[in-house]
Design a protein around this motif. Structure first.
Motif: not given
Length: 266
Positions: A111-114, A182-185, A206-207, A216-218
């Motif tokens: 889980l990415d930031g943002g 993976c949930v990208l910000g 992120k890559r 991968v989701a956003a």
């Protein structure tokens, strides 16, 4: 009251006056959502070099984002963090709620930031059992008392703009993880320009996050679609799932689903 010459500059004015031409380019960008240098050069009966020079000047002034072949609007995610927290708060919460269908028991979730991903962290149901790996101290703290989440906070240098850790050590740690999701910000998403963010190291991380994940989701508010930020993460097909608010421009969504993305409307 402005006269028609001031409102609609003539072709000769646009050819000879860089100021008039740049004002006109900004109006076209607001109208069309994209500037293509070759098309504009033909329309203005001038050289592509002249148009590219204008776009460079507009980009240097912080008014557009240069991309290959032209320019796009700047991403709203380039605003300071405090402003981003307040922007579209209700929409971000709806996106987070809709994204829960992608998350299941037993998953390893990267889980990415943002600010939108922080909303997702706060919405993870207490009965859910999973491992959450994150470069975001804020996300880790939000999950500190979640009864079913084992939280792994990545180490590295704290990037003040994104409020996530970045750097070689962070990338190396991510490469040892095989996440289910993976949930990208991301700052920006465009069918042609792809995914982009504000920082070079942020894009590199992120890559690596996307490369080591099964899916991968956003989660993207509508105002990030059709925009660009300075550093490319990758093409739109890097994503498998896109969670977007209802009312997002269909023309942009069609360009993205052409890349095979599944779209969840919030």
């Amino acid at each position: 009251m402005q006269n028609s010459a001031e409102t609609h500059p003539s072709l000769s004015q646009l050819r000879t006056s860089p100021e008039e031409r740049r004002r006109w380019l900004l109006e076209r960008l607001r109208r069309d959502g994209r500037l293509v240098a070759a098309v504009l050069a033909q329309e203005l009966d001038t050289s592509e070099d002249t148009v590219r020079r204008d776009l460079r000047e507009l980009a240097a002034a912080g008014l557009v984002q240069r991309v290959h072949g032209g320019a796009l609007p700047l991403s709203p995610a380039l605003l300071p963090l405090a402003a981003r927290r307040e922007r579209s708060a209700e929409a971000k919460d709806r996106l987070a709620a809709a994204a829960l269908e992608l998350i299941g028991d037993g998953q390893v979730l990267l889980l990415d930031g943002g600010t939108t991903n922080l909303a997702l962290a706060c919405r993870l149901p207490p009965h859910l059992r999973l491992t959450v790996v994150t470069p975001s101290p804020a996300v880790a703290l939000a999950l500190a008392e979640h009864p079913g989440a084992e939280v792994v906070l990545l180490g590295g240098r704290l990037d003040r703009a994104s409020q996530t850790v970045v750097g070689a050590a962070t990338v190396e740690a991510v490469r040892s993880i095989r996440a289910d999701l993976c949930v990208l910000g991301i700052c920006s998403l465009d069918p042609v320009a792809g995914l982009s963010v504000a920082g070079f190291e942020e894009a590199e991380l992120k890559r690596a996050m996307a490369a080591g994940s099964r899916a991968v989701a956003a989660l993207v508010t509508a105002d990030k679609l059709g925009t660009a930020a300075p550093f490319a993460v990758g093409p739109a097909e890097l994503l498998h799932h896109l969670v977007v608010e209802r009312g997002a421009p269909e023309s942009l969504l069609a360009g993205l689903t052409d890349h095979g993305l599944s779209v969840i409307h919030a």
